[in-house]
Design a protein around this motif. Structure first.
Motif, mmCIF file in Angstrom:
data_model
loop_
_atom_site.group_PDB
_atom_site.id
_atom_site.type_symbol
_atom_site.label_atom_id
_atom_site.label_comp_id
_atom_site.label_asym_id
_atom_site.label_seq_id
_atom_site.Cartn_x
_atom_site.Cartn_y
_atom_site.Cartn_z
ATOM 1 N N ILE A 154 46.907 39.211 24.267
ATOM 2 C CA ILE A 154 45.728 39.460 24.089
ATOM 3 C C ILE A 154 44.833 39.786 24.815
ATOM 4 N N GLY A 155 45.030 39.084 26.410
ATOM 5 C CA GLY A 155 44.358 39.616 27.104
ATOM 6 C C GLY A 155 45.046 41.053 27.693
ATOM 7 N N MET A 156 45.497 41.256 28.234
ATOM 8 C CA MET A 156 46.375 42.559 28.425
ATOM 9 C C MET A 156 45.781 43.876 27.702
ATOM 10 N N ARG A 157 45.718 43.509 26.579
ATOM 11 C CA ARG A 157 45.177 44.392 25.272
ATOM 12 C C ARG A 157 42.916 44.488 25.877
ATOM 13 N N GLY A 158 42.724 43.274 25.571
ATOM 14 C CA GLY A 158 41.624 43.080 26.159
ATOM 15 C C GLY A 158 41.237 43.611 27.417
ATOM 16 N N TRP A 159 41.853 43.869 28.411
ATOM 17 C CA TRP A 159 41.348 44.860 30.241
ATOM 18 C C TRP A 159 41.971 46.293 29.590
ATOM 19 N N GLN A 160 42.769 46.291 29.491
ATOM 20 C CA GLN A 160 43.115 47.823 28.922
ATOM 21 C C GLN A 160 41.665 49.212 28.389
ATOM 22 N N ASN A 161 41.858 47.815 27.440
ATOM 23 C CA ASN A 161 40.090 48.021 26.572
ATOM 24 C C ASN A 161 38.613 48.414 28.038
ATOM 25 N N ILE B 173 34.746 50.021 31.399
ATOM 26 C CA ILE B 173 33.428 49.214 32.766
ATOM 27 C C ILE B 173 34.426 49.411 33.908
ATOM 28 N N PRO B 174 34.050 50.738 34.820
ATOM 29 C CA PRO B 174 34.996 51.158 35.825
ATOM 30 C C PRO B 174 34.271 49.893 37.547
ATOM 31 N N PHE B 175 33.561 49.209 37.365
ATOM 32 C CA PHE B 175 33.675 48.109 38.384
ATOM 33 C C PHE B 175 33.611 46.831 38.076
ATOM 34 N N LEU B 176 34.080 46.973 36.680
ATOM 35 C CA LEU B 176 35.093 45.538 36.654
ATOM 36 C C LEU B 176 36.415 45.575 37.442
ATOM 37 N N ASN B 177 36.415 44.441 38.326
ATOM 38 C CA ASN B 177 37.122 43.258 39.247
ATOM 39 C C ASN B 177 38.017 42.461 38.487
ATOM 40 N N SER B 178 39.516 43.393 38.074
ATOM 41 C CA SER B 178 40.364 42.893 37.148
ATOM 42 C C SER B 178 40.776 40.789 37.904
ATOM 43 N N LYS B 179 40.554 40.781 38.985
ATOM 44 C CA LYS B 179 40.905 39.379 39.376
ATOM 45 C C LYS B 179 39.813 39.246 38.646
ATOM 46 N N VAL B 180 38.531 38.930 38.403
ATOM 47 C CA VAL B 180 37.360 38.250 37.893
ATOM 48 C C VAL B 180 37.369 38.166 36.202
ATOM 49 N N TYR B 181 37.828 39.324 35.767
ATOM 50 C CA TYR B 181 38.660 39.008 34.232
ATOM 51 C C TYR B 181 39.697 38.578 33.741
ATOM 52 N N TRP B 182 40.780 38.449 34.513
ATOM 53 C CA TRP B 182 41.672 37.060 34.231
ATOM 54 C C TRP B 182 41.220 36.340 34.657
ATOM 55 N N ILE B 183 40.197 35.366 35.304
ATOM 56 C CA ILE B 183 40.181 34.208 35.751
ATOM 57 C C ILE B 183 39.024 34.137 34.795
ATOM 58 N N VAL B 184 38.083 34.436 34.357
ATOM 59 C CA VAL B 184 37.235 34.575 33.141
ATOM 60 C C VAL B 184 38.253 34.282 31.676
ATOM 61 N N PHE B 185 38.982 35.072 31.553
ATOM 62 C CA PHE B 185 40.196 35.467 30.340
ATOM 63 C C PHE B 185 40.378 34.100 30.340
ATOM 64 N N TRP B 186 41.228 33.822 31.238
ATOM 65 C CA TRP B 186 41.870 32.047 31.024
ATOM 66 C C TRP B 186 41.402 31.103 31.138
#
Length: 386
Positions: free
Chosen positions: A23-30, A35-48
């Motif tokens: 689910i998280g990977m599909r969310g990140w892909q979209n 949102i190009p300025f969104l940091n992947s580390k921040v995304y995954w921390i918030v997601f988990w």
């Protein structure tokens, strides 16, 4: 047995992790592409943190401040509902994409259109958000459901009885005192002769019940012949069944635990301990026949038993009406597929000869504060006698 449980827990954690990663990977892909300025580390921390918040709240409830724990519990509960629908919708979208790529009649321009792929992914996320929002609204709007039942026995001078029954309230930080007060008002508006609370009244822990003064709200229930209750499995899961029963009785509710009372010298009201008591207390609950040993079975007998299991036991013992809950009918579509398989009746009314059964959907929610495919209910039973 211990090794089996360890293996089961490890497998469950692994499946939970894989599902959430997908689910998280599909969310990140979209989201990442929009949102190009969104940091992947921040995304995954918030997601988990969101994905694991329910587990964190349960494991760390003794160490996390109560305010933080309740917020984590709420976030995690909503996420569990979202996760169910993500795991239904996202694979469906992916399968359609795969089939679309192989379909020769679809133009190549459409197949390779990145914007269309992103739109489809985002649509899936919006559908889940809409379902969770609807389910949250639906779970807070209880309906009054009516049943008219005739019992072919004499109840002396009593010709009719207006019963209001509620099951599975699951009182705590999610189903709070405000919801309880609303429930009490609706019950009193039905002018009941008898109010019956059929288990899972408190959701495991007594502390929120006491902190929010829920006993005061219960004390405002008005019924000609009183308010009675039985235990459910959730009174036992938290290990605080005795404290919960004490608090309920302090608020004017009589808890029947494998015993009975005679109402107006006209009929018997029987209450069973929940099946979970055997696992958590290590002692067998009484059989219905042993409870009814000294009862005049020519008079009407109403039984409260939280879980609608082994209905033939009540039927063969001369019970006229059994009131149960527990199933929630799965609470969220399509979980009713499983409750239909598990129970002879998972919701509604069943008549077998002179034996009547009503299984309520329940008033509150367990886990996700969401109801999809069914609505919370207060049950009004209008009984007439021969």
């Amino acid at each position: 047995m211990k090794n089996f449980l360890i293996i089961f827990v490890i497998i469950s954690i692994g499946i939970f992790g894989i599902i959430n990663y997908y689910i998280g990977m599909r969310g990140w892909q979209n989201v990442g592409s929009l949102i190009p300025f969104l940091n992947s580390k921040v995304y995954w921390i918030v997601f988990w943190v969101i994905a694991l918040s329910y587990i964190i709240s349960k494991i760390g409830e003794k160490y996390i401040p109560a305010g933080i724990e309740s917020y984590l519990n709420l976030i995690g509960a909503y996420w569990l509902a979202a996760m169910l629908y993500f795991i239904i919708i996202l694979p469906t979208v992916d399968i359609i994409r795969i089939l679309g790529v192989k379909a020769s009649f679809i133009p190549i321009g459409i197949k390779q259109n990145a914007a269309l792929k992103t739109t489809a992914g985002l649509l899936a996320f919006f559908v889940v958000i809409a379902l969770v929002a609807y389910g949250s609204f639906n779970a807070r709007n209880a309906k009054v459901v009516n049943y008219d039942i005739n019992i072919q026995k004499s109840a002396g001078s009593l010709n009719k009885l207006n019963i209001v029954m509620v099951s599975d309230i699951h009182l705590g930080d999610i189903v709070d005192n405000k919801r309880l007060q609303n429930m009490v008002e609706k019950i009193n508006a039905e002018n009941p002769d008898l109010v019956l609370l059929v288990g899972d009244i408190v959701d495991e822990k007594v502390e929120p019940f006491k902190r929010q003064h829920m006993g005061e709200s219960f004390s405002k229930l008005k019924a000609k012949y009183g308010v009675y209750a039985v235990t459910g499995n959730h009174e036992y899961i938290g290990g605080e069944s005795e404290q919960i029963v004490k608090e309920l009785e302090l608020s004017g509710i009589k808890v029947l635990r494998d015993n009975y009372v005679k109402i107006d010298d006209a009929l018997y009201l029987v209450g069973r301990e929940d099946l979970a008591s055997e696992r958590f207390k290590g002692t067998k609950r009484k059989t219905i026949s042993s409870i009814l040993d000294n009862i005049d079975v020519s008079k009407p007998i109403i039984l409260m038993d939280h879980q609608p299991q082994k209905l033939e036991e009540a039927q063969n013992s001369g019970v006229d009406l059994q009131l149960s809950g527990h199933t929630h009918r799965g609470q969220m579509f399509p979980n009713e597929i499983f409750t239909r398989k598990l129970y002879e009746i998972d919701w509604g009314y069943l008549r077998k000869g002179n034996f009547n059964v009503i299984v309520s959907l329940g008033y509150g929610t367990w886990g996700p504060p969401i109801r999809i495919g069914n609505s919370p209910e207060i049950v009004r039973v209008h009984l007439t006698f021969k």
